[in-house]
Design an enzyme around this catalytic site. Structure first.
Site, mmCIF file in Angstrom:
data_model
loop_
_atom_site.group_PDB
_atom_site.id
_atom_site.type_symbol
_atom_site.label_atom_id
_atom_site.label_comp_id
_atom_site.label_asym_id
_atom_site.label_seq_id
_atom_site.Cartn_x
_atom_site.Cartn_y
_atom_site.Cartn_z
ATOM 1 N N GLU A 1 -11.226 4.652 4.691
ATOM 2 C CA GLU A 1 -10.806 5.579 5.671
ATOM 3 C C GLU A 1 -11.799 5.687 6.656
ATOM 4 O OE1 GLU A 1 -7.907 6.690 6.049
ATOM 5 O OE2 GLU A 1 -6.858 6.237 4.425
ATOM 6 N N TRP B 1 -5.059 0.852 10.864
ATOM 7 C CA TRP B 1 -5.076 0.717 9.291
ATOM 8 C C TRP B 1 -4.620 -0.850 9.039
ATOM 9 C CZ3 TRP B 1 -7.450 2.575 5.577
ATOM 10 C CH2 TRP B 1 -6.856 2.551 4.144
ATOM 11 N N TYR C 1 0.831 -1.289 -0.122
ATOM 12 C CA TYR C 1 0.071 -0.064 0.149
ATOM 13 C C TYR C 1 0.770 1.440 0.060
ATOM 14 C CZ TYR C 1 -3.509 3.531 1.381
ATOM 15 O OH TYR C 1 -4.342 4.818 1.193
#
Length: 186
Positions: free
Chosen positions: A39, A47, A17
């Site tokens: 998000e 995350w 990512y």
């Protein structure tokens, strides 16, 4: 201070990512919708949890096809609330379906989500936050800031010493074209 650029490289989830997506400009509607949705679901969690569940999110939300998600009904909502492949949060699921409908409307009003973003730029971070809170559901300051950094609208995804910073900068992200430095108001 340890940053994402220090810990992400080489990590099985964070590494790809960080190296290939985070901070790079995004224009494709489904990718923008995915980033906003991820998000939102990350709020209050790590995350890493979101990245691990990302394949499940893609299945649950039809590869983030805006039209399909906007058409979700009560049955789909109930299905998502029980789906162990995603983060099961009623408010975040409701926000995702609502936000898909908002993005559909942006096609008529602005030519799409990417055009809406481009037409708003340059805004400082506080202005972006105010606009997102007015436009979408479940979009607080952290969510908006991370979404905008992850899609190239705000600088800060990578440290300048990070080798990925130069790759992002070479793609001419929106942040390199105007000021966007103020913080979000809570």
């Amino acid at each position: 201070m340890t940053t994402y650029c220090d810990v992400a490289p080489g990590h099985p989830f964070h590494g790809p990512y960080h190296d290939k997506e985070y901070g790079f400009p995004v224009e494709k509607e489904s990718e923008l919708f995915e980033r906003l949705t991820l998000e939102i679901f990350q709020a209050g969690l790590s995350w890493l949890i979101v990245l691990k569940k990302r394949p499940g999110f893609k299945i649950a939300f039809e590869n983030f096809d805006v039209d399909q998600v906007a058409a979700f009904d009560a049955h789909d909502f109930d299905r998502l609330k029980e789906d162990a492949l995603i983060i099961r949060n009623r408010l975040k699921i409701e926000a995702t379906i609502h936000n898909a409908k908002v993005i559909q409307e942006m096609r008529l009003s602005h030519g799409g989500f990417a055009n809406w973003l481009a037409q708003q730029h340059p805004l400082n971070k506080a202005e972006w936050c105010k606009l997102f809170k007015k436009t979408f559901k479940f979009t607080g300051g952290e969510i908006v800031g991370e979404f905008l950094m992850s899609t190239g609208y705000l600088k800060g995804a990578h440290q300048e010493k990070c080798p990925i910073f130069q790759k992002v900068e070479a793609k001419n992200p929106a942040w390199s074209q105007g000021p966007t430095k103020k913080s979000c108001a809570a």
